[in-house]
Scaffold this motif. Sequence first.
Motif, short mmCIF file in Angstrom:
data_model
loop_
_atom_site.label_atom_id
_atom_site.label_comp_id
_atom_site.label_asym_id
_atom_site.label_seq_id
_atom_site.Cartn_x
_atom_site.Cartn_y
_atom_site.Cartn_z
N ARG A 21 0.79 -1.16 -0.03
CA ARG A 21 0.10 0.09 0.02
C ARG A 21 0.93 1.15 0.16
NH1 ARG A 21 -5.04 0.00 -0.31
NH2 ARG A 21 -5.35 1.59 1.24
N ARG A 31 -2.27 6.93 10.50
CA ARG A 31 -3.46 6.39 10.05
C ARG A 31 -3.97 5.64 11.31
NH1 ARG A 31 -3.27 5.21 3.84
NH2 ARG A 31 -2.19 7.11 3.15
N SER A 32 -3.26 4.85 11.93
CA SER A 32 -4.05 3.92 12.88
C SER A 32 -4.07 4.34 14.45
CB SER A 32 -3.29 2.58 12.96
OG SER A 32 -1.78 3.05 13.59
N GLN A 53 -8.54 -5.64 19.15
CA GLN A 53 -8.81 -4.41 18.71
C GLN A 53 -7.75 -3.68 17.93
OE1 GLN A 53 -9.18 -1.62 22.18
NE2 GLN A 53 -10.30 -0.13 20.98
N GLN A 56 -7.86 -4.92 14.55
CA GLN A 56 -8.96 -4.63 13.76
C GLN A 56 -8.49 -3.09 13.15
OE1 GLN A 56 -12.85 -4.01 15.39
NE2 GLN A 56 -12.71 -6.27 16.10
N THR A 57 -7.91 -2.41 13.89
CA THR A 57 -7.42 -1.22 13.25
C THR A 57 -6.27 -1.08 12.38
OG1 THR A 57 -7.62 0.03 15.51
CG2 THR A 57 -6.07 1.01 14.16
N ALA A 59 -6.10 -3.88 10.13
CA ALA A 59 -6.50 -4.29 9.14
C ALA A 59 -7.07 -3.22 8.33
CB ALA A 59 -7.67 -5.44 9.47
N ARG A 60 -7.73 -2.36 8.94
CA ARG A 60 -8.40 -1.18 8.39
C ARG A 60 -7.28 -0.30 7.48
NH1 ARG A 60 -8.33 3.71 9.91
NH2 ARG A 60 -8.20 3.06 12.16
N VAL A 61 -6.20 -0.09 8.19
CA VAL A 61 -4.88 0.58 7.49
C VAL A 61 -4.44 0.06 6.32
CG1 VAL A 61 -2.66 1.75 7.89
CG2 VAL A 61 -4.67 1.96 9.55
N ASP A 63 -5.90 -2.42 4.63
CA ASP A 63 -6.93 -2.73 3.92
C ASP A 63 -7.28 -4.32 3.65
OD1 ASP A 63 -9.18 -2.16 2.20
OD2 ASP A 63 -7.85 -2.47 0.40
N ARG A 65 -9.43 -8.04 5.59
CA ARG A 65 -10.35 -8.36 6.45
C ARG A 65 -9.77 -8.45 7.82
NH1 ARG A 65 -13.73 -13.17 4.42
NH2 ARG A 65 -12.06 -14.06 6.01
N TYR A 66 -10.32 -8.00 8.90
CA TYR A 66 -9.74 -8.38 10.49
C TYR A 66 -9.56 -9.68 10.60
CZ TYR A 66 -14.36 -8.48 12.16
OH TYR A 66 -15.60 -9.01 12.55
#
Length: 92
Positions: A21, A31-32, A53, A56-57, A59-61, A63, A65-66
């Motif tokens: 990325r 970003r996280s 937790q 999950q953060t 995974a979002r950064v 891109d 799936r958590y």
Amino acid sequence: MAIDRKPQILGTYIRARRLSRELTLADAAVRSGLHVSYWSKLETGHYKSPSPQNLQTIARVIDVRYEDLYGLAGYDTPERLPSFAPYLRTKY
């Protein structure tokens, strides 16, 4: 004595996704909201059980799936099972 390879596999996968990325450690940290040293230690396999937790953060950064990160970290996810693709990409 068995060596637990999960932290290294998880860390390698996270690093590969972050780099794909085009994010530096500093970019990912901003970003996280997680400290750059946390990212560095996670990617080098320092954490045996990173918090769900934080996963999950992350995974979002990066891109993904958590659930994939949960699976690589050894956590169960009752909603959906992690895909096998992250493991295969990391392994091969």
